[in-house]
Scaffold this motif. Structure first.
Motif, PDB file in Angstrom:
ATOM      1  N   MET A 102      71.911  81.169  -3.477  1.00  0.00           N
ATOM      2  CA  MET A 102      71.734  79.800  -3.940  1.00  0.00           C
ATOM      3  C   MET A 102      72.625  78.845  -3.155  1.00  0.00           C
ATOM      4  SD  MET A 102      69.347  79.690  -6.113  1.00  0.00           S
ATOM      5  CE  MET A 102      69.617  77.991  -6.631  1.00  0.00           C
ATOM      6  N   ALA A 103      73.823  79.291  -2.824  1.00  0.00           N
ATOM      7  CA  ALA A 103      74.689  78.454  -1.991  1.00  0.00           C
ATOM      8  C   ALA A 103      74.061  78.200  -0.626  1.00  0.00           C
ATOM      9  CB  ALA A 103      76.052  79.123  -1.834  1.00  0.00           C
ATOM     10  N   PHE A 104      73.473  79.246  -0.034  1.00  0.00           N
ATOM     11  CA  PHE A 104      72.800  79.074   1.255  1.00  0.00           C
ATOM     12  C   PHE A 104      71.634  78.103   1.128  1.00  0.00           C
ATOM     13  CE2 PHE A 104      69.946  79.991   4.700  1.00  0.00           C
ATOM     14  CZ  PHE A 104      70.775  80.318   5.771  1.00  0.00           C
ATOM     15  N   LEU A 105      70.851  78.232   0.071  1.00  0.00           N
ATOM     16  CA  LEU A 105      69.707  77.340  -0.139  1.00  0.00           C
ATOM     17  C   LEU A 105      70.149  75.883  -0.248  1.00  0.00           C
ATOM     18  CD1 LEU A 105      67.362  79.189  -2.661  1.00  0.00           C
ATOM     19  CD2 LEU A 105      66.840  78.553  -0.313  1.00  0.00           C
ATOM     20  N   LEU A 106      71.174  75.621  -1.039  1.00  0.00           N
ATOM     21  CA  LEU A 106      71.632  74.242  -1.238  1.00  0.00           C
ATOM     22  C   LEU A 106      72.209  73.659   0.048  1.00  0.00           C
ATOM     23  CD1 LEU A 106      73.321  74.621  -4.746  1.00  0.00           C
ATOM     24  CD2 LEU A 106      71.103  73.590  -4.215  1.00  0.00           C
ATOM     25  N   LEU A 107      72.957  74.477   0.784  1.00  0.00           N
ATOM     26  CA  LEU A 107      73.533  73.995   2.042  1.00  0.00           C
ATOM     27  C   LEU A 107      72.456  73.773   3.095  1.00  0.00           C
ATOM     28  CD1 LEU A 107      76.652  76.333   2.092  1.00  0.00           C
ATOM     29  CD2 LEU A 107      76.658  73.863   1.694  1.00  0.00           C
ATOM     30  N   LEU A 112      72.468  71.469   7.004  1.00  0.00           N
ATOM     31  CA  LEU A 112      73.609  72.016   7.727  1.00  0.00           C
ATOM     32  C   LEU A 112      73.130  73.144   8.638  1.00  0.00           C
ATOM     33  CD1 LEU A 112      76.336  72.188   4.944  1.00  0.00           C
ATOM     34  CD2 LEU A 112      76.182  70.547   6.818  1.00  0.00           C
ATOM     35  N   PRO A 113      73.829  73.399   9.744  1.00  0.00           N
ATOM     36  CA  PRO A 113      73.428  74.507  10.628  1.00  0.00           C
ATOM     37  C   PRO A 113      73.438  75.841   9.886  1.00  0.00           C
ATOM     38  CG  PRO A 113      75.019  73.079  11.704  1.00  0.00           C
ATOM     39  CD  PRO A 113      74.952  72.632  10.281  1.00  0.00           C
ATOM     40  N   GLU A 114      72.572  76.743  10.332  1.00  0.00           N
ATOM     41  CA  GLU A 114      72.439  78.027   9.632  1.00  0.00           C
ATOM     42  C   GLU A 114      73.724  78.833   9.661  1.00  0.00           C
ATOM     43  OE1 GLU A 114      69.166  79.284  11.871  1.00  0.00           O
ATOM     44  OE2 GLU A 114      67.639  78.554  10.467  1.00  0.00           O
ATOM     45  N   LEU A 115      74.456  78.769  10.763  1.00  0.00           N
ATOM     46  CA  LEU A 115      75.727  79.494  10.834  1.00  0.00           C
ATOM     47  C   LEU A 115      76.718  78.959   9.811  1.00  0.00           C
ATOM     48  CD1 LEU A 115      76.397  80.133  14.633  1.00  0.00           C
ATOM     49  CD2 LEU A 115      76.166  81.843  12.815  1.00  0.00           C
ATOM     50  N   VAL A 116      76.752  77.654   9.631  1.00  0.00           N
ATOM     51  CA  VAL A 116      77.650  77.063   8.643  1.00  0.00           C
ATOM     52  C   VAL A 116      77.227  77.472   7.237  1.00  0.00           C
ATOM     53  CG1 VAL A 116      78.516  74.903   7.678  1.00  0.00           C
ATOM     54  CG2 VAL A 116      78.200  75.127  10.154  1.00  0.00           C
ATOM     55  N   CYS A 117      75.924  77.420   6.982  1.00  0.00           N
ATOM     56  CA  CYS A 117      75.420  77.836   5.662  1.00  0.00           C
ATOM     57  C   CYS A 117      75.768  79.293   5.380  1.00  0.00           C
ATOM     58  CB  CYS A 117      73.910  77.640   5.600  1.00  0.00           C
ATOM     59  SG  CYS A 117      73.357  75.939   5.762  1.00  0.00           S
ATOM     60  N   ALA A 118      75.593  80.142   6.390  1.00  0.00           N
ATOM     61  CA  ALA A 118      75.884  81.570   6.214  1.00  0.00           C
ATOM     62  C   ALA A 118      77.371  81.806   5.992  1.00  0.00           C
ATOM     63  CB  ALA A 118      75.392  82.349   7.427  1.00  0.00           C
ATOM     64  N   MET A 186      64.118  83.615   2.016  1.00  0.00           N
ATOM     65  CA  MET A 186      64.277  85.021   2.366  1.00  0.00           C
ATOM     66  C   MET A 186      65.754  85.419   2.378  1.00  0.00           C
ATOM     67  SD  MET A 186      63.170  87.968   3.045  1.00  0.00           S
ATOM     68  CE  MET A 186      61.405  87.700   3.205  1.00  0.00           C
ATOM     69  N   VAL A 187      66.619  84.490   2.778  1.00  0.00           N
ATOM     70  CA  VAL A 187      68.060  84.770   2.728  1.00  0.00           C
ATOM     71  C   VAL A 187      68.497  85.038   1.292  1.00  0.00           C
ATOM     72  CG1 VAL A 187      70.360  83.810   3.112  1.00  0.00           C
ATOM     73  CG2 VAL A 187      68.569  83.443   4.805  1.00  0.00           C
ATOM     74  N   LEU A 188      68.005  84.214   0.367  1.00  0.00           N
ATOM     75  CA  LEU A 188      68.323  84.425  -1.049  1.00  0.00           C
ATOM     76  C   LEU A 188      67.887  85.808  -1.509  1.00  0.00           C
ATOM     77  CD1 LEU A 188      69.070  83.513  -3.947  1.00  0.00           C
ATOM     78  CD2 LEU A 188      66.780  82.501  -4.088  1.00  0.00           C
ATOM     79  N   LEU A 189      66.673  86.203  -1.189  1.00  0.00           N
ATOM     80  CA  LEU A 189      66.164  87.504  -1.617  1.00  0.00           C
ATOM     81  C   LEU A 189      66.909  88.648  -0.936  1.00  0.00           C
ATOM     82  CD1 LEU A 189      62.334  86.710  -1.599  1.00  0.00           C
ATOM     83  CD2 LEU A 189      63.908  86.661  -3.545  1.00  0.00           C
ATOM     84  N   ALA A 190      67.218  88.481   0.352  1.00  0.00           N
ATOM     85  CA  ALA A 190      67.924  89.535   1.080  1.00  0.00           C
ATOM     86  C   ALA A 190      69.336  89.734   0.547  1.00  0.00           C
ATOM     87  CB  ALA A 190      67.964  89.193   2.574  1.00  0.00           C
TER      88      ALA A 190
END
Length: 299
Positions: A102-107, A112-118, A186-190
């Motif tokens: 959920m944090a990745f989804l909101l970011l 925001l760049p994917e690396l920052v979100c991750a 997919m990041v959320l599910l993974a």
């Protein structure tokens, strides 16, 4: 000299097999271990209680620090409930993955760049768990480095922190890669599935490997029913969140990492220490994410 009694010889002749004095199939209960649970016996009330207990032991969501995430029978005796409650580890892992996802989804929604979100998602999951797995990895690698240094007669290098930094870089890169190859959903599910797999990996390791410092381990390992129920919960989570082929390959990768890392940490004495379990969980989680990324990248 004590007299030896032979039941068959002293049994009165003509006594039927159903005689209550001479039962033919008498089962003597174990005077030490409590009765074993059956894997089909899932009491919702007990399961919810186990979930809350594991959530409090493995996360800081209850407002308490994570002091002893892995039970250590060498320091405190385990109760039957302690042997049963770890079946909820995959469920708690799914909650941790849900928080990170959920944090990745909101970011990601904030562009925001994917690396920052991750990186921020990994940081939030680490804070949620009180950095227990990361501390375990440092302790395990440092112990292996000291053992190697003693065999080669030279001073050990500070390998634990280096291994942690490298693994975190890989973990962040994999999560960002999954987002780039697919989408934030997919990041959320993974993350949900990988965290659930991490929980069952540690449970399997503790079931098959004896802990160091305990003379008898038959009553301190997780029971078969606990492990089977944990496997069922993990399978449900993985196959409900990911496509069947992707989930199968990711589970296989995590199991391979469990086996390899298990041999590494137990190669000296054939036993483990509590922080080794946390290392197994972290490595299995990263292996799971690696398989997910590779499959999505090739798709």
């Amino acid at each position: 000299m004590a007299k030896s009694f032979n039941t068959e010889k002293e049994k009165p002749s003509g006594t039927p097999l159903s005689d209550p004095v001479w039962p033919s199939n008498k089962v003597i209960p174990d005077p030490v271990l409590p009765p074993r649970d059956h894997w089909l016996d899932i009491n919702p009330t007990e399961l919810s209680s186990d979930f809350i207990d594991v959530l409090g032991a493995r996360t800081q969501l209850a407002g308490m620090p994570v002091d002893q995430p892995v039970p250590d029978p060498a320091s405190a005796p385990l109760q039957p409930a302690d042997l049963r409650r770890d079946r909820a580890l995959p469920l708690v892992g799914a909650v941790i993955g849900l928080i990170g996802g959920m944090a990745f989804l909101l970011l990601a929604a904030a562009d925001l760049p994917e690396l920052v979100c991750a990186a921020l998602a990994v940081g939030i999951m680490i804070l949620t768990q009180g950095a227990a797995r990361e501390d375990g990895l440092v302790e395990t690698v440092n112990r292996l480095a000291r053992r190697s240094a003693n065999e080669r007669s030279h001073s050990p290098m500070p390998s634990g922190a280096t291994a942690l930094v490298l693994l975190l870089i890989v973990q962040v890169g994999l999560i960002a890669g999954v987002g780039a190859a697919s989408d934030p959903g997919m990041v959320l599910l993974a993350l949900i599935a990988s965290q659930a797999m991490a929980g069952i990996a540690g449970l399997l390791f503790r079931h098959f490997v004896p802990i160091e410092g305990v003379d008898t381990d038959h009553d301190v390992r997780p029971r078969e029913a606990t492990v089977i129920q944990g496997l069922i919960f993990t399978g449900m989570i993985c196959f409900l969140t990911l496509p069947a082929l992707l989930a199968t390959l990711a589970i296989a990768a995590a199991c391979a990492a469990l086996i390899v890392m298990g041999f590494v940490v137990t190669s000296a004495r054939g036993t483990y220490r509590p922080y080794d379990v946390l290392t197994i969980e972290l490595v299995s989680e990263v292996a799971f994410l690696t398989a997910v990324f590779m499959v999505l990248e090739k798709a």
